[in-house]
Design an enzyme around this catalytic site. Structure first.
Site, PDB file in Angstrom:
ATOM      1  N   GLU A 183       0.813  -1.220   0.000  1.00  0.00           N
ATOM      2  CA  GLU A 183       0.000   0.000   0.000  1.00  0.00           C
ATOM      3  C   GLU A 183       0.846   1.270   0.000  1.00  0.00           C
ATOM      4  O   GLU A 183       0.481   2.268   0.636  1.00  0.00           O
ATOM      5  CB  GLU A 183      -0.949   0.012   1.214  1.00  0.00           C
ATOM      6  CG  GLU A 183      -2.009  -1.070   1.167  1.00  0.00           C
ATOM      7  CD  GLU A 183      -3.092  -0.873   2.219  1.00  0.00           C
ATOM      8  OE1 GLU A 183      -2.823  -0.222   3.238  1.00  0.00           O
ATOM      9  OE2 GLU A 183      -4.201  -1.380   2.006  1.00  0.00           O
ATOM     10  N   GLU A 252      -6.859  -7.593  -0.500  1.00  0.00           N
ATOM     11  CA  GLU A 252      -7.341  -7.537   0.887  1.00  0.00           C
ATOM     12  C   GLU A 252      -8.817  -7.177   0.897  1.00  0.00           C
ATOM     13  O   GLU A 252      -9.174  -6.009   0.700  1.00  0.00           O
ATOM     14  CB  GLU A 252      -6.580  -6.481   1.710  1.00  0.00           C
ATOM     15  CG  GLU A 252      -5.169  -6.876   2.060  1.00  0.00           C
ATOM     16  CD  GLU A 252      -4.487  -5.858   2.978  1.00  0.00           C
ATOM     17  OE1 GLU A 252      -5.185  -5.204   3.783  1.00  0.00           O
ATOM     18  OE2 GLU A 252      -3.259  -5.726   2.871  1.00  0.00           O
TER      19      GLU A 252
HETATM   20  C1  GAL Z   1      -4.281  -2.566   5.214  1.00  0.00           C
HETATM   21  C2  GAL Z   1      -2.896  -3.166   5.338  1.00  0.00           C
HETATM   22  C3  GAL Z   1      -2.927  -4.447   6.134  1.00  0.00           C
HETATM   23  C4  GAL Z   1      -3.704  -4.228   7.404  1.00  0.00           C
HETATM   24  C5  GAL Z   1      -5.089  -3.723   7.080  1.00  0.00           C
HETATM   25  C6  GAL Z   1      -5.945  -3.455   8.282  1.00  0.00           C
HETATM   26  O1  GAL Z   1      -4.225  -1.241   4.851  1.00  0.00           O
HETATM   27  O2  GAL Z   1      -2.363  -3.423   4.056  1.00  0.00           O
HETATM   28  O3  GAL Z   1      -1.638  -4.860   6.410  1.00  0.00           O
HETATM   29  O4  GAL Z   1      -3.018  -3.317   8.180  1.00  0.00           O
HETATM   30  O5  GAL Z   1      -4.989  -2.521   6.405  1.00  0.00           O
HETATM   31  O6  GAL Z   1      -6.112  -4.600   9.020  1.00  0.00           O
END
Ligand code: GAL
Length: 748
Positions: A183, A252
């Site tokens: 990110e 994600e």
């Molecule tokens: C995203 C990040 C993950 C985790 C998630 C929140 O932005 O890439 O590693 O932190 O948020 O759980």
């Protein structure tokens, strides 16, 4: 099946055969999907971070993922656990990444390996080892030679290990995808032109490592070819990659959210996740990864944040303890099965979307009259609708998608749950009475009083207040800041009736103020506001007065531009104030301060030596057990709580009655406990409306209660009898109130 469709399938199969290399699997991509051995693939994936569970849990977690309809497991690689000291690597036990990947391979699943090596992940310091901070001239995550050299060395090390073990798909292994950075696009603007050149460097450095499988960069809309830019978020149906040759991958899909000490517990309703997943595949997506599928536990001091709880349950489809969470797991399994029924046609063609009315959309994947799949969506947040599609009518609840694998019959509507509901519960076991020999038995307690202030020969002094992690290098949560003042000339502070206070300003995360060896007050921050600013009423004695400030961190910052530079500890000012004669202040910030990193008990290695007879001289037992007193180490021994027949019921310790600290079972840290940090009374809702855009504050529970009172003790850390439990209690608690529970799930 018509001739054209048969021809199409044959072509796909032939391409597939041609794509198979002699030594392994080829993984490429086109605008629709990842292409594995020449075949486009529609995949479901889930995150399981190996270090957040134990190796004995891994096979079951992986099997439950497979049973839930996943094709792949995703994990980050956590640099700081693998290289705690520069050039000294550790891949043992919970850190055995190769073993974890091999177990995934044995289960027949693929792996997405997110090397980073910046992880974020609510992990301490985002996964970076603290020694990195001390490399001269280093600047993290930007075009900086010392940083790039270290990042390249670690990334190459991991790639080499994977290659040696033949774990890349190109070698016949399960790894089909790898991630570099994480990110970075969210924050790269803060690094200016150097950020852009760093990002390009990271991309080409990754490519140069020649893994034979594609690399991704998530949330990086300008990721250079051939790196695939991917989407992270609660919804990704609006996402388009930065090239017409790249597929839409969702790396994600947040299945819930993390919890923090002092806050309520977030939940994401499964109807909303199912809606988001169906919308993604409706709009052309072909790879979805749940972050997390199993969240697990932040053992030891691995939590980041600050203030992330020890539990990383995440409201994921598999709960912290490794049990299936229903109906989340089951409903998503049904969603996967329904979408897989459409797989052939989804992969063979591009989607065509038409409007069926306001907030109503039909998407058709069609390669001829016999190969047709459709997704009918109602994205209205309130109104249900009945739509007409290809001559039939369909009822679509608000915020739902119906999946029609033959463009006619509804295989599933995302708002309709058919899966069973189950209620997990903790069964408590008596520890004190040992009435039933089969129940866990806790023997009597011994204790050790942690000295207040400086007790080590390694202490040092400075005429200033120092930033905490620069002093501790995160070897401990604890740093003593000690000074003394003489009241001579400062009599104003001794006047009867005068209010004397000590103002302490800290960047976080918790401060305890001791005056002449006695606790005078404390303060704590929280995840949103880690800073502490307190005015502690104090009483000074004539002559010399000792001021000992115990400052502690609760997980180092893991997110944001320049997060690594976020200051911690008491950088001041520290001011003595008196209300007598108007007001008068003494700024103590540039007094002489003496520093001690860590506790005496840590120097004595009490968590690891408690079970041995050599440490027995340190511990007191027999006289009255100190209760509700700060800075006490406790130890006891206990028998493992029983399991039901034919079960291995997971174990938890309920720390109700204790204040804050860390706990070890047989020398293994089960993490920081803090049952006295209570979530606000407001912000929870009795019912949770899944309709409409989700945010973590939407469906919270646990208001007015401890953010976390139960802490996971992995079964594999327990012996049947005589396990050693060591606690360091910082604020004050009553260890006789501690209880053990086992977690079971009953289905309804
Ligand atoms: C995203 C990040 C993950 C985790 C998630 C929140 O932005 O890439 O590693 O932190 O948020 O759980």
């Amino acid at each position: 099946m018509r001739g054209r469709d048969v021809l199409l399938l044959l072509c796909l199969a032939v391409i597939g055969l041609l794509g198979t290399s002699a030594f392994g699997t080829t993984v490429t991509y086109d605008h629709r999907a990842l292409v594995i051995d020449g075949m486009r693939r529609l995949l479901f994936s889930g995150s399981i971070h190996y270090a957040r569970s134990t190796p004995d849990m891994w096979p079951d977690l992986i099997q439950k993922s497979k049973d839930g309809g996943l094709d792949a497991i995703e994990t980050y690689v956590f640099w700081n656990i693998h290289e705690p000291v520069r050039n000294q690597y550790d891949f043992e036990g919970r850190k055995d990444l190769v073993k974890f990947i091999n177990l995934v391979r044995e289960a027949g699943l693929f792996v997405h390996l997110r090397i980073g090596p910046y992880a974020c992940a609510e992990w301490n310091y985002g996964g970076f080892p603290l020694w990195l901070h001390f490399i001269p001239g280093i600047k993290f995550r930007t075009d900086n030679e010392p940083f790039k050299a270290e990042m390249k060395r670690f990334t190459a090390k991991i790639v080499d290990i994977m290659k040696q073990e033949n774990l890349y798909a190109s070698q016949g292994g399960p790894i089909i995808l790898s991630q570099i950075e994480n990110e970075y696009g969210n924050i790269d603007a803060s690094y200016g032109a150097a950020g852009k050149s760093y990002m390009k460097w990271a991309a080409s450095m990754a490519i140069s490592l020649d893994t034979g499988v594609p690399w991704v960069m998530c949330q990086q809309s300008d990721a250079p070819d051939p790196i695939i830019n991917t989407c992270n978020g609660f919804y990704c149906d609006g996402f388009t990659p930065n090239s017409k040759n790249k597929p839409a991958l969702w790396t994600e899909n947040w299945s819930g959210w993390f919890s923090t000490f002092g806050d309520a517990i977030p939940h994401r309703p499964v109807e909303d996740i199912a809606f988001a997943v169906a919308r993604f595949y409706q709009r052309g997506g072909t790879f979805n990864n749940y972050y997390m599928y199993h969240g697990g536990t932040n053992f030891g001091r691995t939590t980041g944040g600050p203030f992330i709880t020890t539990s990383y349950d995440y409201d994921a489809p598999i709960d912290e303890y490794g049990l299936i969470r229903q109906p989340k797991w089951g409903h998503l399994k049904d969603v996967h099965a329904a979408i897989k029924l459409c797989e052939v046609v989804i992969l063979a063609t591009d989607p065509v979307t038409t409007s069926l009315g306001p907030n109503l959309e039909a998407t058709v994947y069609n390669t001829g009259p016999y190969l047709c799949a459709a997704f009918l969506a109602n994205i209205d947040t309130q109104s249900d609708a009945t739509v007409s599609f290809k001559g039939n009518s369909y009822y679509l609840p608000a915020w739902s998608v119906s999946i029609l694998p033959d463009c006619k019959h509804v295989a599933l509507n995302t708002a309709k749950i058919n899966s069973v509901t189950s209620i997990p519960e903790f069964v408590y076991h008596s520890l004190k009475d040992n009435v039933d020999a089969s129940e866990a038995a806790l023997s009597s307690w011994s204790w050790f009083s942690e000295p207040v202030g400086i007790s080590s020969d390694n202490a040092f002094s400075r005429n200033s207040l120092l930033e905490q992690k620069s002093v501790t290098a995160d070897r401990s949560d604890y740093l003593w800041y000690s000074t003394s003042i003489k009241s001579v000339g400062d009599e104003v502070f001794l006047d009867n009736g005068a209010k004397t206070t000590l103002q302490v300003d800290s960047n976080g995360h918790v401060v305890h103020v001791y005056i002449n060896g006695k606790l005078a007050g404390n303060g704590k921050g929280n995840n949103g506001h880690p800073k502490v600013s307190i005015q502690v009423p104090i009483t000074l004695a004539p002559g010399k007065n000792k001021i000992d400030l115990l400052s502690l961190t609760v997980g180092l910052q893991n997110y944001g531009a320049f997060f690594d530079l976020t200051e911690t500890g008491i950088t001041g000012p520290v001011i003595l104030r008196s209300s007598s004669n108007g007001s008068s202040n003494i700024d103590l910030s540039s007094h002489q301060w003496t520093y001690q990193v860590g506790l005496r008990g840590e120097a004595l290695d009490l968590p690891n030596t408690a079970g041995s007879s050599s440490s027995s001289s340190v511990w007191t037992s027999g006289s009255t057990l100190p209760k509700n007193q700060p800075l006490i180490w406790y130890k006891t021994s206990f028998d493992a709580p029983p399991s039901r027949k034919n079960h291995t019921d997971p174990v938890a310790i309920d720390f109700t009655g204790m204040g804050k600290g860390e706990a070890w079972v047989n020398g293994e840290s089960i993490g920081r406990y803090w049952p006295t940090y209570i979530a606000p009374n407001e912000g929870c809702s009795v019912s949770c409306n899944y309709r409409g855009v989700y945010s973590p504050s939407k469906c919270q529970t646990n208001c007015g209660k401890p953010s976390q009172r139960l802490y996971h003790v992995p079964r594999s850390w327990l012996k049947p009898k005589e396990n050693t439990l060591v606690l360091f209690e910082e604020i004050g608690g009553d260890p006789s109130k501690i209880s053990f529970a086992t977690r079971i799930v009953k289905s309804m």
